[in-house]
Design an enzyme around this catalytic site. Structure first.
Site, PDB file in Angstrom:
ATOM      1  N   GLU A 131      -5.649  -4.839  10.510  1.00 15.82           N
ATOM      2  CA  GLU A 131      -4.624  -3.818  10.733  1.00 15.82           C
ATOM      3  C   GLU A 131      -4.938  -3.057  12.017  1.00 15.82           C
ATOM      4  O   GLU A 131      -5.741  -2.112  11.997  1.00 15.82           O
ATOM      5  CB  GLU A 131      -4.603  -2.829   9.567  1.00 15.82           C
ATOM      6  N   ASN A 170       0.872  -1.185   0.000  1.00 16.57           N
ATOM      7  CA  ASN A 170       0.000   0.000   0.000  1.00 16.57           C
ATOM      8  C   ASN A 170       0.904   1.228   0.000  1.00 16.57           C
ATOM      9  O   ASN A 170       1.463   1.580   1.035  1.00 16.57           O
ATOM     10  CB  ASN A 170      -0.891  -0.043   1.256  1.00 16.57           C
ATOM     11  N   TRP A 171       1.038   1.846  -1.154  1.00 18.02           N
ATOM     12  CA  TRP A 171       1.952   2.992  -1.263  1.00 18.02           C
ATOM     13  C   TRP A 171       1.359   4.255  -0.632  1.00 18.02           C
ATOM     14  O   TRP A 171       2.052   5.250  -0.479  1.00 18.02           O
ATOM     15  CB  TRP A 171       2.297   3.245  -2.732  1.00 18.02           C
ATOM     16  N   LYS A 172       0.064   4.230  -0.303  1.00 21.51           N
ATOM     17  CA  LYS A 172      -0.603   5.419   0.258  1.00 21.51           C
ATOM     18  C   LYS A 172      -0.331   6.629  -0.658  1.00 21.51           C
ATOM     19  O   LYS A 172      -0.212   6.450  -1.867  1.00 21.51           O
ATOM     20  CB  LYS A 172      -0.160   5.642   1.703  1.00 21.51           C
ATOM     21  N   SER A 230       3.185  -2.225  10.348  1.00 21.58           N
ATOM     22  CA  SER A 230       4.623  -2.318  10.644  1.00 21.58           C
ATOM     23  C   SER A 230       5.229  -3.670  10.278  1.00 21.58           C
ATOM     24  O   SER A 230       6.119  -4.161  10.976  1.00 21.58           O
ATOM     25  CB  SER A 230       4.890  -1.979  12.115  1.00 21.58           C
ATOM     26  N   GLY A 273       2.674  -1.199   4.286  1.00 20.07           N
ATOM     27  CA  GLY A 273       2.736   0.219   3.941  1.00 20.07           C
ATOM     28  C   GLY A 273       4.168   0.643   3.674  1.00 20.07           C
ATOM     29  O   GLY A 273       4.724   0.400   2.604  1.00 20.07           O
ATOM     30  N   HIS A 292      -9.614   1.144   4.761  1.00 24.34           N
ATOM     31  CA  HIS A 292      -8.377   1.360   5.526  1.00 24.34           C
ATOM     32  C   HIS A 292      -8.668   2.321   6.682  1.00 24.34           C
ATOM     33  O   HIS A 292      -9.471   3.234   6.550  1.00 24.34           O
ATOM     34  CB  HIS A 292      -7.301   1.935   4.599  1.00 24.34           C
ATOM     35  N   GLY A 349       2.369   2.182  10.807  1.00 20.68           N
ATOM     36  CA  GLY A 349       3.378   3.231  10.690  1.00 20.68           C
ATOM     37  C   GLY A 349       4.088   3.564  11.992  1.00 20.68           C
ATOM     38  O   GLY A 349       4.793   4.571  12.078  1.00 20.68           O
ATOM     39  N   GLU A 373      -7.082   4.728   7.713  1.00 22.56           N
ATOM     40  CA  GLU A 373      -6.840   6.133   7.369  1.00 22.56           C
ATOM     41  C   GLU A 373      -8.048   6.724   6.654  1.00 22.56           C
ATOM     42  O   GLU A 373      -8.246   7.945   6.668  1.00 22.56           O
ATOM     43  CB  GLU A 373      -5.554   6.255   6.532  1.00 22.56           C
TER      44      GLU A 373
HETATM   45  P1  PGA Z   1       2.711   0.231   7.639  1.00 25.87           P
HETATM   46  O1  PGA Z   1       1.249   0.468   7.025  1.00 25.87           O
HETATM   47  O2  PGA Z   1       3.231  -1.065   7.067  1.00 25.87           O
HETATM   48  O3  PGA Z   1       3.525   1.422   7.194  1.00 25.87           O
HETATM   49  O4  PGA Z   1       2.555   0.155   9.117  1.00 25.87           O
HETATM   50  C1  PGA Z   1       0.369  -0.591   6.825  1.00 25.87           C
HETATM   51  C2  PGA Z   1      -0.926  -0.099   6.221  1.00 25.87           C
HETATM   52  O5  PGA Z   1      -1.402   0.963   6.599  1.00 25.87           O
HETATM   53  O6  PGA Z   1      -1.512  -0.776   5.343  1.00 25.87           O
END
Ligand code: PGA
Length: 247
Positions: free
Chosen positions: A165, A11-13, A210, A231, A95, A171, A97
């Protein structure tokens, strides 16, 4: 019943400009023989060029979100059909976010899942508790209710996955213990079986939050873990390949 084929999705966000396409190509070149399905979900505007950059590779391309309607007066939004038209095969929905930052309810996520199915996209539906919810002993209840509320009946018989998640692990460098991950994944599996019957044993349940090359093997070999949603570590080919090799 055979285990689902693991899915490792990056997931490049909101990261990645044109030069990042070379990083995706390096993943495609380095992936080699693996039992996993590998996907990269870049920002929507890169999808079409990533399809070209990854020509001939087995790496799948996904979107990160889309509107719940198929078309119309929604300035700035992207539809599921547009992602599919650009070359996406999967999409990340729900997600945290989006749930937290854009107040997306389970109902909204469920409507987006239906839009994904109409467009022929394979949804990766995210669920997960906040730190406060975990500390209050609510993690399993929250996750079960997100699964029930976000996955419409129409998913029966289609290809989809669920990503657990924990919000506090995204993150942050923090991860739950392996028994904590297994407990939640088992709860998700039994909820899916309740909802969709025995066929739900074939639904991959990904862990996300993470995941790094250094912890991937332990996480990916935990019971009921069918892959990872990655991510930060998906932005560098070397790190992402390290996770893929841990399958
Ligand atoms: P992260 O993000 O690996 O940077 O913790 C995971 C995600 O939000 O899908």
């Amino acid at each position: 019943m055979t285990s689902p084929r693991p899915l490792i999705a990056g997931n490049w966000k909101m990261n990645g400009l044109s030069p990042a396409l070379a990083e995706a190509r390096a993943v495609a070149d380095g992936v080699g023989v693996t039992t996993a399905r590998v996907a990269i979900c870049p920002p929507a505007i890169l999808i079409h060029r990533m399809v070209q950059a990854l020509a001939g590779s087995t790496v799948l391309i996904g979107g990160q979100d889309h509107h719940w309607d198929d078309a119309g007066a929604f300035t700035g939004d992207t539809s599921a059909a547009m992602l599919a038209d650009a070359g996406a095969q999967l999409v990340i929905l729900g997600h945290s976010e989006r749930r937290a930052g854009y107040r997306e309810s389970d109902d909204v996520v469920g409507r987006k899942v239906l839009a994904a199915l109409r467009a022929g996209l394979e949804p990766i539906v995210c669920v997960g508790e906040t730190l406060e919810q975990r500390q209050a002993g609510e993690a399993l209840n929250i996750v079960r209710s997100q699964v029930r509320g976000s996955l419409p009946d129409a998913l029966a018989g289609t290809a989809f996955s669920v990503a657990y998640e924990p919000v506090w692990a995204i993150g942050t460098g923090l991860t739950p213990t392996t028994p904590e991950i297994e407990e939640v994944h088992q709860a998700i599996r039994s909820t899916l079986i309740d909802m969709f019957g025995e066929a739900a044993r074939a639904v991959p349940i990904l862990y996300g939050g993470s995941v790094k090359p250094g912890n991937a093997a332990e996480i990916l070999h935990a019971s009921e873990v069918g892959g990872a949603l990655v991510g930060g570590a998906s932005l560098k080919a070397e790190d992402f390949l390290g996770i893929i090799r841990a399958v």
